[in-house]
Design a protein around this motif. Structure first.
Motif, PDB file in Angstrom:
ATOM      1  N   SER A 180     -45.416  -3.180  34.062  1.00  0.00           N
ATOM      2  CA  SER A 180     -45.493  -4.002  35.269  1.00  0.00           C
ATOM      3  C   SER A 180     -44.135  -4.016  35.950  1.00  0.00           C
ATOM      4  O   SER A 180     -43.115  -3.641  35.368  1.00  0.00           O
ATOM      5  N   ALA A 181     -44.125  -4.476  37.193  1.00  0.00           N
ATOM      6  CA  ALA A 181     -42.868  -4.568  37.943  1.00  0.00           C
ATOM      7  C   ALA A 181     -41.922  -5.563  37.297  1.00  0.00           C
ATOM      8  O   ALA A 181     -40.694  -5.422  37.395  1.00  0.00           O
ATOM      9  N   GLU A 182     -42.485  -6.575  36.618  1.00  0.00           N
ATOM     10  CA  GLU A 182     -41.655  -7.601  35.988  1.00  0.00           C
ATOM     11  C   GLU A 182     -40.889  -7.059  34.776  1.00  0.00           C
ATOM     12  O   GLU A 182     -39.807  -7.555  34.445  1.00  0.00           O
ATOM     13  N   THR A 183     -41.448  -6.040  34.114  1.00  0.00           N
ATOM     14  CA  THR A 183     -40.779  -5.504  32.922  1.00  0.00           C
ATOM     15  C   THR A 183     -39.881  -4.308  33.228  1.00  0.00           C
ATOM     16  O   THR A 183     -39.103  -3.878  32.381  1.00  0.00           O
ATOM     17  N   LEU A 184     -39.974  -3.758  34.432  1.00  0.00           N
ATOM     18  CA  LEU A 184     -39.192  -2.567  34.798  1.00  0.00           C
ATOM     19  C   LEU A 184     -37.709  -2.898  34.920  1.00  0.00           C
ATOM     20  O   LEU A 184     -37.319  -3.800  35.658  1.00  0.00           O
ATOM     21  N   VAL A 185     -36.868  -2.163  34.179  1.00  0.00           N
ATOM     22  CA  VAL A 185     -35.419  -2.375  34.266  1.00  0.00           C
ATOM     23  C   VAL A 185     -34.675  -1.111  34.693  1.00  0.00           C
ATOM     24  O   VAL A 185     -33.473  -1.152  34.968  1.00  0.00           O
ATOM     25  N   ALA A 186     -35.362   0.040  34.733  1.00  0.00           N
ATOM     26  CA  ALA A 186     -34.750   1.282  35.220  1.00  0.00           C
ATOM     27  C   ALA A 186     -35.847   2.202  35.721  1.00  0.00           C
ATOM     28  O   ALA A 186     -36.858   2.400  35.047  1.00  0.00           O
ATOM     29  N   ASN A 187     -35.635   2.778  36.925  1.00  0.00           N
ATOM     30  CA  ASN A 187     -36.653   3.647  37.511  1.00  0.00           C
ATOM     31  C   ASN A 187     -36.636   5.035  36.870  1.00  0.00           C
ATOM     32  O   ASN A 187     -35.843   5.304  35.962  1.00  0.00           O
ATOM     33  N   GLU A 188     -37.503   5.915  37.379  1.00  0.00           N
ATOM     34  CA  GLU A 188     -37.652   7.252  36.804  1.00  0.00           C
ATOM     35  C   GLU A 188     -36.336   8.029  36.785  1.00  0.00           C
ATOM     36  O   GLU A 188     -35.971   8.636  35.789  1.00  0.00           O
ATOM     37  N   GLU A 189     -35.637   8.028  37.911  1.00  0.00           N
ATOM     38  CA  GLU A 189     -34.406   8.815  38.013  1.00  0.00           C
ATOM     39  C   GLU A 189     -33.338   8.310  37.050  1.00  0.00           C
ATOM     40  O   GLU A 189     -32.725   9.091  36.311  1.00  0.00           O
ATOM     41  N   GLU A 190     -33.098   7.015  37.085  1.00  0.00           N
ATOM     42  CA  GLU A 190     -32.097   6.436  36.185  1.00  0.00           C
ATOM     43  C   GLU A 190     -32.567   6.504  34.738  1.00  0.00           C
ATOM     44  O   GLU A 190     -31.785   6.778  33.821  1.00  0.00           O
ATOM     45  N   GLY A 191     -33.852   6.258  34.532  1.00  0.00           N
ATOM     46  CA  GLY A 191     -34.387   6.230  33.184  1.00  0.00           C
ATOM     47  C   GLY A 191     -34.287   7.559  32.458  1.00  0.00           C
ATOM     48  O   GLY A 191     -34.085   7.594  31.244  1.00  0.00           O
ATOM     49  N   LYS A 192     -34.426   8.663  33.184  1.00  0.00           N
ATOM     50  CA  LYS A 192     -34.337   9.971  32.547  1.00  0.00           C
ATOM     51  C   LYS A 192     -32.993  10.145  31.842  1.00  0.00           C
ATOM     52  O   LYS A 192     -32.925  10.618  30.698  1.00  0.00           O
ATOM     53  N   LYS A 193     -31.918   9.761  32.509  1.00  0.00           N
ATOM     54  CA  LYS A 193     -30.583   9.860  31.904  1.00  0.00           C
ATOM     55  C   LYS A 193     -30.444   8.907  30.728  1.00  0.00           C
ATOM     56  O   LYS A 193     -29.842   9.244  29.702  1.00  0.00           O
ATOM     57  N   LEU A 194     -31.008   7.710  30.888  1.00  0.00           N
ATOM     58  CA  LEU A 194     -30.910   6.710  29.822  1.00  0.00           C
ATOM     59  C   LEU A 194     -31.649   7.169  28.566  1.00  0.00           C
ATOM     60  O   LEU A 194     -31.145   7.016  27.449  1.00  0.00           O
ATOM     61  N   TRP A 195     -32.836   7.743  28.739  1.00  0.00           N
ATOM     62  CA  TRP A 195     -33.595   8.191  27.567  1.00  0.00           C
ATOM     63  C   TRP A 195     -32.956   9.395  26.914  1.00  0.00           C
ATOM     64  O   TRP A 195     -33.024   9.567  25.683  1.00  0.00           O
TER      65      TRP A 195
END
Length: 353
Positions: A180-195
């Motif tokens: 959900s939008a409430e649980t999202l803390v990083a989008n696809e672009e940022e999340g790829k680097k984080l993962w």
């Protein structure tokens, strides 16, 4: 360049090693197997009192502001005693992931990092390479992927299904939840680097524990072979038995440098971190798995029994082998890096960013 650990790191290591050896005994591990959670809140509080849960939390959030190189020796000792509590994953995986979130998540960091540092909150991390989430049952918060997005999901919003592990101390769960939008803390672009960074940190955490496990298996096997006698002599005095353990000891020594190099690369943010981590994971897993194989052999028939402590550490080595990437995955990463066009190889490029 000085490649040795400094005096403060070594003194802290000796102190923590003494604590873990005295407190995390095989008897205590077996006792925890019989409890519902498989974890000890008292032991977790002790680890927090030692400052271990705060090591990689920035000082601005109540932590010690240390890095992976400061913790790597301690992670190895956690493997040596087969620590069940999720200390290594907290320090090397969960905290850096939270701390790496964007500035727009400042309030989220302020809410969770101080509590983690104090040992008052636990965080479980899922990853695309690990379909099952470790220690989800005791987590107050779960960091989970949805594609490449990062979601911070409170424990009350997930459903858990226990998946039995070969290691009784490993608590692995299939997690069902709704993004959900409430649980999202990083989008696809940022999340790829984080993962990608989380994969490296998770593999480093597993590798450090594998090296400790290999050492413990050798120590257990050597002790056993000098207690057991045949033809009036300790079996450990026979050359064939010595060679089995010597072969593992050689693997351990050759795995140390790749492990510490990987911790350095991550701590310094070097572009070679992926290759170094995969090298370390392969080297430490090779040492631990050979240790398990040879350890069983020198224990004889006793090596297969539940009563002998060997299986505690052997099963942990088997379980961690595929954690945060299989051997095939890490071999491919090393191969792709070494054979890439324009790859900087050789001693002169060992520490190039």
């Amino acid at each position: 360049m000085d490649f040795t650990f400094n005096e403060d790191q070594l003194v802290f290591h000796d102190s923590v090693k003494s604590f873990l050896t005295n407190e995390v005994t095989p008897e205590r591990i077996r006792e925890q197997w019989t409890t519902e959670s498989g974890r000890s809140s008292d032991l977790w509080d002790q680890l927090a009192e030692l400052g271990l849960t705060a090591m990689t939390v920035p000082e601005a959030f109540g932590g010690l502001g240390m890095n992976e190189l400061d913790f790597i020796l301690l992670a190895e000792e956690c493997g040596y005693v087969a620590l069940a509590e999720p200390l290594v994953d907290t320090v090397l995986v969960a905290v850096p992931l939270i701390n790496s979130l964007g500035n727009e998540q400042k309030h989220f960091k302020e809410s969770w990092l101080p509590r983690i540092a104090e040992g008052k909150a636990t965080v479980a991390v899922g990853h695309q390479n690990n379909p099952l989430v470790a220690d989800a049952h005791i987590a107050d918060l779960l960091l989970l992927p949805n594609g490449n997005e990062v979601h911070a999901v409170p424990s009350e919003q997930v459903e858990l299904l226990l998946n039995e592990s070969v290691d009784p101390s490993r608590k692995l769960y299939k997690v069902t939840w709704t993004p959900s939008a409430e649980t999202l803390v990083a989008n696809e672009e940022e999340g790829k680097k984080l993962w990608e960074a989380t994969l490296n940190r998770g593999a480093l955490a597993a590798a450090a524990q594998q090296l400790g496990l290999a050492r413990r298996i050798v120590d257990l096997s050597v002790d056993y072979t000098y207690e057991r006698k045949q033809f009036g002599k300790p079996v450990g005095s026979f050359q064939a038995v010595k060679h089995h353990m010597a072969n593992v000891a050689v693997k351990i020594e050759f795995a140390k440098a790749p492990l510490y190099r990987a911790a350095y690369d991550i701590a310094e943010g070097l572009s070679t971190a992926g290759r170094s981590v995969s090298h370390a994971k392969l080297a430490t897993s090779e040492a631990a798995l050979l240790g398990a194989k040879n350890g069983i052999q020198v224990h004889g028939a006793m090596g297969y029994t539940w009563e002998v402590d060997l299986h505690i550490f052997m099963k942990r080595a088997w379980a961690l082998d595929a954690s945060y990437g299989s051997q095939g995955f890490h071999k491919k990463r090393v191969k792709d890096s070494l054979l890439a066009e324009g790859a900087l190889l050789g001693a002169g490029n060992s520490f190039v960013n």
